[in-house]
Design a protein around this motif. Structure first.
Motif, PDB file in Angstrom:
ATOM      1  N   MET A  57       0.863  -1.184   0.000  1.00  0.00           N
ATOM      2  CA  MET A  57       0.000   0.000   0.000  1.00  0.00           C
ATOM      3  C   MET A  57       0.900   1.235   0.000  1.00  0.00           C
ATOM      4  N   LEU A  58       0.652   2.146  -0.943  1.00  0.00           N
ATOM      5  CA  LEU A  58       1.461   3.356  -1.066  1.00  0.00           C
ATOM      6  C   LEU A  58       0.761   4.546  -0.421  1.00  0.00           C
ATOM      7  N   GLY A  59       1.510   5.340   0.320  1.00  0.00           N
ATOM      8  CA  GLY A  59       0.979   6.590   0.848  1.00  0.00           C
ATOM      9  C   GLY A  59       0.671   7.513  -0.319  1.00  0.00           C
ATOM     10  N   PRO A  60      -0.337   8.382  -0.167  1.00  0.00           N
ATOM     11  CA  PRO A  60      -0.721   9.272  -1.275  1.00  0.00           C
ATOM     12  C   PRO A  60       0.433  10.117  -1.804  1.00  0.00           C
ATOM     13  N   GLN A  61       1.407  10.452  -0.946  1.00  0.00           N
ATOM     14  CA  GLN A  61       2.519  11.297  -1.390  1.00  0.00           C
ATOM     15  C   GLN A  61       3.482  10.576  -2.332  1.00  0.00           C
ATOM     16  N   VAL A  62       3.400   9.254  -2.411  1.00  0.00           N
ATOM     17  CA  VAL A  62       4.257   8.506  -3.352  1.00  0.00           C
ATOM     18  C   VAL A  62       3.416   7.754  -4.391  1.00  0.00           C
ATOM     19  N   ARG A  63       2.215   8.262  -4.655  1.00  0.00           N
ATOM     20  CA  ARG A  63       1.335   7.596  -5.632  1.00  0.00           C
ATOM     21  C   ARG A  63       1.983   7.507  -7.016  1.00  0.00           C
ATOM     22  N   TYR A  64       2.925   8.403  -7.305  1.00  0.00           N
ATOM     23  CA  TYR A  64       3.610   8.381  -8.607  1.00  0.00           C
ATOM     24  C   TYR A  64       4.401   7.084  -8.815  1.00  0.00           C
ATOM     25  N   MET A  65       4.646   6.323  -7.754  1.00  0.00           N
ATOM     26  CA  MET A  65       5.400   5.068  -7.857  1.00  0.00           C
ATOM     27  C   MET A  65       4.507   3.868  -8.174  1.00  0.00           C
ATOM     28  N   LEU A  66       3.205   4.082  -8.226  1.00  0.00           N
ATOM     29  CA  LEU A  66       2.250   2.980  -8.383  1.00  0.00           C
ATOM     30  C   LEU A  66       2.551   2.095  -9.591  1.00  0.00           C
ATOM     31  N   LYS A  67       2.631   2.686 -10.763  1.00  0.00           N
ATOM     32  CA  LYS A  67       2.828   1.885 -11.977  1.00  0.00           C
ATOM     33  C   LYS A  67       4.147   1.123 -11.940  1.00  0.00           C
ATOM     34  N   ASN A  68       5.187   1.755 -11.454  1.00  0.00           N
ATOM     35  CA  ASN A  68       6.489   1.100 -11.366  1.00  0.00           C
ATOM     36  C   ASN A  68       6.390  -0.174 -10.524  1.00  0.00           C
ATOM     37  N   PHE A  69       5.769  -0.072  -9.352  1.00  0.00           N
ATOM     38  CA  PHE A  69       5.630  -1.254  -8.490  1.00  0.00           C
ATOM     39  C   PHE A  69       4.698  -2.284  -9.121  1.00  0.00           C
TER      40      PHE A  69
END
Length: 107
Positions: A57-69
């Motif tokens: 689960m990603l914190g909203p401040q690092v949502r930009y990492m979603l696709k990478n993960f």
């Protein structure tokens, strides 16, 4: 050892630590045996290798990492609901993570 593991990732791992403790309290109240831990974005890959979580689960401040993960991992990866994160609603975040695990187990 816990049955399942939830990993939370945020920018520095600090704000998410409070959310982890609220999620752990909610899990204890619901009698759910689960490991929940937080880490910083910079240490996420090390923790993935060590702990092999069932959901990330990603914190909203690092949502930009979603696709990478999502592209690299075979486990569910989702951004924590911003309102639940802001309110530190451990119960709702726990239930969201458990729903992702359950969906994956059913597939």
């Amino acid at each position: 050892m816990a049955e399942k593991t939830i990993m939370l990732v945020c920018a520095a791992g600090m704000s998410t630590s409070l959310l982890v403790s609220k999620m752990q309290k909610a899990a204890a109240a619901d009698k759910i045996d689960i490991e929940i831990f937080a880490t910083s974005a910079s240490d996420a890959d090390n923790e993935l290798d060590k702990k092999h979580p069932d959901v990330l689960m990603l914190g909203p401040q690092v949502r930009y990492m979603l696709k990478n993960f999502q592209d690299r991992l075979e486990i569910p990866v989702e951004v924590i609901n911003m309102q639940d994160y802001g309110m530190m609603n451990g119960e709702k975040v726990l239930q969201a993570a458990l729903a992702l695990i359950k969906k994956t187990d059913a597939d």
